[in-house]
Design a protein around this motif. Structure first.
Motif, PDB file in Angstrom:
ATOM      1  N   LYS A 276       0.825  -1.210   0.000  1.00 45.85           N
ATOM      2  CA  LYS A 276       0.000   0.000   0.000  1.00 45.85           C
ATOM      3  C   LYS A 276       0.860   1.261   0.000  1.00 45.85           C
ATOM      4  CE  LYS A 276      -3.926  -2.164   2.346  1.00 45.85           C
ATOM      5  NZ  LYS A 276      -4.726  -2.239   3.598  1.00 45.85           N
ATOM      6  N   SER A 277       2.013   1.194   0.686  1.00 48.90           N
ATOM      7  CA  SER A 277       2.900   2.359   0.744  1.00 48.90           C
ATOM      8  C   SER A 277       3.450   2.713  -0.640  1.00 48.90           C
ATOM      9  CB  SER A 277       4.062   2.091   1.706  1.00 48.90           C
ATOM     10  OG  SER A 277       3.591   1.865   3.017  1.00 48.90           O
ATOM     11  N   VAL A 278       3.576   1.709  -1.493  1.00 50.80           N
ATOM     12  CA  VAL A 278       4.108   1.948  -2.843  1.00 50.80           C
ATOM     13  C   VAL A 278       2.990   2.212  -3.840  1.00 50.80           C
ATOM     14  CG1 VAL A 278       5.413   0.923  -4.745  1.00 50.80           C
ATOM     15  CG2 VAL A 278       6.160   0.556  -2.390  1.00 50.80           C
ATOM     16  N   THR A 279       1.905   1.469  -3.771  1.00 52.00           N
ATOM     17  CA  THR A 279       0.859   1.562  -4.800  1.00 52.00           C
ATOM     18  C   THR A 279      -0.055   2.777  -4.645  1.00 52.00           C
ATOM     19  OG1 THR A 279      -0.560   0.080  -3.487  1.00 52.00           O
ATOM     20  CG2 THR A 279       0.853  -0.928  -5.179  1.00 52.00           C
ATOM     21  N   ILE A 280      -0.425   3.150  -3.434  1.00 47.07           N
ATOM     22  CA  ILE A 280      -1.375   4.260  -3.239  1.00 47.07           C
ATOM     23  C   ILE A 280      -0.835   5.585  -3.774  1.00 47.07           C
ATOM     24  CG2 ILE A 280      -2.528   5.673  -1.487  1.00 47.07           C
ATOM     25  CD1 ILE A 280      -3.005   3.128   0.118  1.00 47.07           C
ATOM     26  N   PRO A 281       0.424   5.965  -3.469  1.00 47.64           N
ATOM     27  CA  PRO A 281       0.921   7.241  -3.998  1.00 47.64           C
ATOM     28  C   PRO A 281       0.986   7.274  -5.533  1.00 47.64           C
ATOM     29  CG  PRO A 281       2.292   6.513  -2.174  1.00 47.64           C
ATOM     30  CD  PRO A 281       1.410   5.374  -2.529  1.00 47.64           C
ATOM     31  N   LEU A 282       1.082   6.121  -6.164  1.00 45.54           N
ATOM     32  CA  LEU A 282       1.192   6.061  -7.620  1.00 45.54           C
ATOM     33  C   LEU A 282      -0.121   5.670  -8.293  1.00 45.54           C
ATOM     34  CD1 LEU A 282       4.661   4.221  -7.905  1.00 45.54           C
ATOM     35  CD2 LEU A 282       4.197   6.670  -8.103  1.00 45.54           C
ATOM     36  N   ASN A 283      -1.200   5.590  -7.500  1.00 44.31           N
ATOM     37  CA  ASN A 283      -2.515   5.215  -8.028  1.00 44.31           C
ATOM     38  C   ASN A 283      -2.486   3.853  -8.727  1.00 44.31           C
ATOM     39  OD1 ASN A 283      -3.857   7.647  -7.204  1.00 44.31           O
ATOM     40  ND2 ASN A 283      -2.903   8.694  -8.955  1.00 44.31           N
ATOM     41  N   LEU A 284      -1.881   2.902  -8.055  1.00 38.77           N
ATOM     42  CA  LEU A 284      -1.811   1.548  -8.572  1.00 38.77           C
ATOM     43  C   LEU A 284      -2.609   0.612  -7.665  1.00 38.77           C
ATOM     44  CD1 LEU A 284       2.035   1.346  -9.311  1.00 38.77           C
ATOM     45  CD2 LEU A 284       0.207   1.928 -10.918  1.00 38.77           C
ATOM     46  N   SER A 285      -2.944  -0.551  -8.190  1.00 38.29           N
ATOM     47  CA  SER A 285      -3.598  -1.585  -7.394  1.00 38.29           C
ATOM     48  C   SER A 285      -2.754  -2.859  -7.471  1.00 38.29           C
ATOM     49  CB  SER A 285      -5.012  -1.857  -7.907  1.00 38.29           C
ATOM     50  OG  SER A 285      -4.983  -2.328  -9.236  1.00 38.29           O
ATOM     51  N   TYR A 286      -3.033  -3.807  -6.612  1.00 38.75           N
ATOM     52  CA  TYR A 286      -2.262  -5.045  -6.610  1.00 38.75           C
ATOM     53  C   TYR A 286      -3.155  -6.223  -6.262  1.00 38.75           C
ATOM     54  CZ  TYR A 286      -2.226  -4.825  -1.478  1.00 38.75           C
ATOM     55  OH  TYR A 286      -2.603  -4.784  -0.157  1.00 38.75           O
ATOM     56  N   SER A 287      -2.726  -7.402  -6.708  1.00 31.32           N
ATOM     57  CA  SER A 287      -3.380  -8.660  -6.356  1.00 31.32           C
ATOM     58  C   SER A 287      -2.282  -9.680  -6.069  1.00 31.32           C
ATOM     59  CB  SER A 287      -4.296  -9.148  -7.477  1.00 31.32           C
ATOM     60  OG  SER A 287      -3.569  -9.332  -8.684  1.00 31.32           O
ATOM     61  N   LYS A 288      -2.508 -10.521  -5.056  1.00 31.77           N
ATOM     62  CA  LYS A 288      -1.476 -11.451  -4.604  1.00 31.77           C
ATOM     63  C   LYS A 288      -1.830 -12.898  -4.960  1.00 31.77           C
ATOM     64  CE  LYS A 288      -1.753 -10.348  -0.298  1.00 31.77           C
ATOM     65  NZ  LYS A 288      -1.481 -10.348   1.171  1.00 31.77           N
ATOM     66  N   SER A 289      -0.808 -13.658  -5.295  1.00 28.82           N
ATOM     67  CA  SER A 289      -0.932 -15.101  -5.420  1.00 28.82           C
ATOM     68  C   SER A 289       0.069 -15.710  -4.448  1.00 28.82           C
ATOM     69  CB  SER A 289      -0.658 -15.551  -6.865  1.00 28.82           C
ATOM     70  OG  SER A 289       0.673 -15.258  -7.232  1.00 28.82           O
ATOM     71  N   GLU A 290       0.301 -17.010  -4.528  1.00 32.50           N
ATOM     72  CA  GLU A 290       1.169 -17.657  -3.548  1.00 32.50           C
ATOM     73  C   GLU A 290       2.611 -17.153  -3.608  1.00 32.50           C
ATOM     74  OE1 GLU A 290       2.603 -22.169  -2.250  1.00 32.50           O
ATOM     75  OE2 GLU A 290       1.031 -21.882  -3.765  1.00 32.50           O
ATOM     76  N   LYS A 291       3.136 -16.951  -4.825  1.00 31.65           N
ATOM     77  CA  LYS A 291       4.540 -16.571  -4.965  1.00 31.65           C
ATOM     78  C   LYS A 291       4.763 -15.299  -5.772  1.00 31.65           C
ATOM     79  CE  LYS A 291       6.528 -21.193  -4.455  1.00 31.65           C
ATOM     80  NZ  LYS A 291       7.425 -22.211  -5.067  1.00 31.65           N
ATOM     81  N   SER A 292       3.718 -14.617  -6.173  1.00 31.88           N
ATOM     82  CA  SER A 292       3.901 -13.412  -6.969  1.00 31.88           C
ATOM     83  C   SER A 292       2.824 -12.392  -6.659  1.00 31.88           C
ATOM     84  CB  SER A 292       3.876 -13.743  -8.472  1.00 31.88           C
ATOM     85  OG  SER A 292       2.609 -14.242  -8.849  1.00 31.88           O
ATOM     86  N   ILE A 293       3.139 -11.144  -7.047  1.00 29.59           N
ATOM     87  CA  ILE A 293       2.211 -10.016  -6.839  1.00 29.59           C
ATOM     88  C   ILE A 293       2.081  -9.278  -8.158  1.00 29.59           C
ATOM     89  CG2 ILE A 293       1.830  -7.848  -5.600  1.00 29.59           C
ATOM     90  CD1 ILE A 293       3.570  -9.038  -3.334  1.00 29.59           C
ATOM     91  N   LEU A 294       0.853  -9.005  -8.547  1.00 31.23           N
ATOM     92  CA  LEU A 294       0.595  -8.288  -9.795  1.00 31.23           C
ATOM     93  C   LEU A 294       0.270  -6.824  -9.486  1.00 31.23           C
ATOM     94  CD1 LEU A 294       0.078  -8.217 -12.876  1.00 31.23           C
ATOM     95  CD2 LEU A 294      -2.300  -8.844 -12.375  1.00 31.23           C
ATOM     96  N   LEU A 295       1.038  -5.928 -10.075  1.00 31.95           N
ATOM     97  CA  LEU A 295       0.782  -4.503  -9.961  1.00 31.95           C
ATOM     98  C   LEU A 295       0.155  -4.016 -11.267  1.00 31.95           C
ATOM     99  CD1 LEU A 295       3.996  -2.998  -8.279  1.00 31.95           C
ATOM    100  CD2 LEU A 295       1.917  -3.863  -7.190  1.00 31.95           C
ATOM    101  N   LYS A 296      -0.894  -3.211 -11.142  1.00 30.65           N
ATOM    102  CA  LYS A 296      -1.545  -2.676 -12.346  1.00 30.65           C
ATOM    103  C   LYS A 296      -2.182  -1.324 -12.012  1.00 30.65           C
ATOM    104  CE  LYS A 296      -5.666  -5.496 -11.434  1.00 30.65           C
ATOM    105  NZ  LYS A 296      -6.573  -6.529 -11.992  1.00 30.65           N
ATOM    106  N   ARG A 297      -2.527  -0.625 -13.060  1.00 27.71           N
ATOM    107  CA  ARG A 297      -3.166   0.663 -12.876  1.00 27.71           C
ATOM    108  C   ARG A 297      -4.609   0.476 -12.395  1.00 27.71           C
ATOM    109  NH1 ARG A 297      -2.072   3.915 -18.368  1.00 27.71           N
ATOM    110  NH2 ARG A 297      -2.849   1.920 -19.192  1.00 27.71           N
ATOM    111  N   GLU A 298      -5.071   1.401 -11.593  1.00 27.86           N
ATOM    112  CA  GLU A 298      -6.464   1.295 -11.077  1.00 27.86           C
ATOM    113  C   GLU A 298      -7.446   1.614 -12.176  1.00 27.86           C
ATOM    114  OE1 GLU A 298      -6.725   3.867  -7.722  1.00 27.86           O
ATOM    115  OE2 GLU A 298      -5.925   2.354  -6.325  1.00 27.86           O
TER     116      GLU A 298
END
Length: 298
Positions: A276-298
């Protein structure tokens, strides 16, 4: 019956009466009888193997040469010295390597009581035996140094060399990222044959091949020692790379400009809070899986 057949049957003692008469009519009958008698009376001489071997061994055994007896102890001494020298040379030239894994930190005390705090996914290499004459470490990753006063102290990285006498400083060398910050004393940074002097609070940065200027640091040590990574106008791709050093997660981006600059920080002990500290200032969202995290635009 042929002559050869008669002789063969005679030797086998297999002649009948008629064949015996025919055998006696052979021209060389008398010679055959004499030969048979001689063979029966022939006896091979006795052959003692052990006795013969002892006799032969006396002729084959080389006589000791008195002039060479003194060489044996000298050769033994020379062999021992050679082995000892080889062991000494090997152990004295052997380097010490200390490394950390992802999400791991470590503190190392060098032979002169200098202290190195090693950040995650980093390695330092040094030689204990040569330390008194050559205070030198090789660094891959990031480390904070508290150098004891003495002769010149060098930190060698693939991007440049950091030289000090006695001071406190931080060196970060990652892929396309080289940063040196002085916290105490005076630090010399040599990059591509050019040397820059850093005073307390000064930072030297080469990011993606570009020399950057930064604001003066007001802290006494890097924030990662307190469990937090901080950035000041740093491209997002380097923030993501550091995130992967602190968490065992692979970051995948989707339709994101990773050259965007990020100013802020993230904690090392709370994954969701860090995201959240990284994604919120840049208006990004994220989703988590077991071993990876996907970052994308909101």
């Amino acid at each position: 019956m042929k002559r050869e057949e008669l002789i063969k049957k005679w030797l086998d003692h297999n002649l009948n009466t008629e064949e015996l008469k025919a055998f006696k009519q052979l021209e060389d009958y008398n010679d055959l009888i004499k030969m048979d008698t001689a063979l029966k009376s022939f006896k091979a001489p006795e052959f003692a193997i052990d006795t013969s071997y002892k006799t032969l061994k006396q002729h084959l055994k080389p006589k000791p040469t008195k002039t060479k007896q003194w060489l044996k102890p000298l050769l033994r001494i020379a062999a021992i010295l050679a082995i000892g020298f080889s062991i000494y040379y090997y152990t004295s030239t052997l380097d010490t390597e200390v490394g950390t894994l992802i999400a791991q930190q470590s503190t190392i005390e060098l032979p002169d009581n200098s202290i190195v705090d090693l950040n995650a996914n980093s390695t330092i290499t040094f030689n204990k035996s040569h330390w008194s004459n050559n205070r030198e470490v090789k660094l891959q990753g990031e480390a904070f140094f508290k150098v004891a006063k003495g002769q010149k102290f060098d930190v060698i990285t693939s991007e440049g060399v950091v030289s000090v006498l006695g001071t406190q400083f931080n060196v970060k060398q990652r892929k396309s990222y080289f940063e040196v910050t002085c916290y105490e004393g005076l630090v010399g940074v040599t990059h591509k044959d050019k040397t820059v002097k850093l005073k307390p609070g000064d930072t030297f940065q080469i990011i993606d091949g570009k020399l950057l200027t930064t604001e003066i640091e007001n802290t006494t040590q890097p924030q990662w020692l307190q469990g937090e990574s901080s950035f000041n106008s740093i491209p997002l791709k380097h923030v993501i790379a550091e995130f992967e050093n602190q968490y065992k997660q692979k970051i995948i981006t989707e339709n994101i400009d990773t050259s965007r600059l990020f100013t802020g920080s993230f904690t090392h002990n709370n994954l969701d809070l860090a995201l959240k500290s990284v994604t919120i200032p840049l208006n990004l969202s994220y989703s988590k899986s077991e071993k990876s995290i996907l970052l994308k635009r909101e």
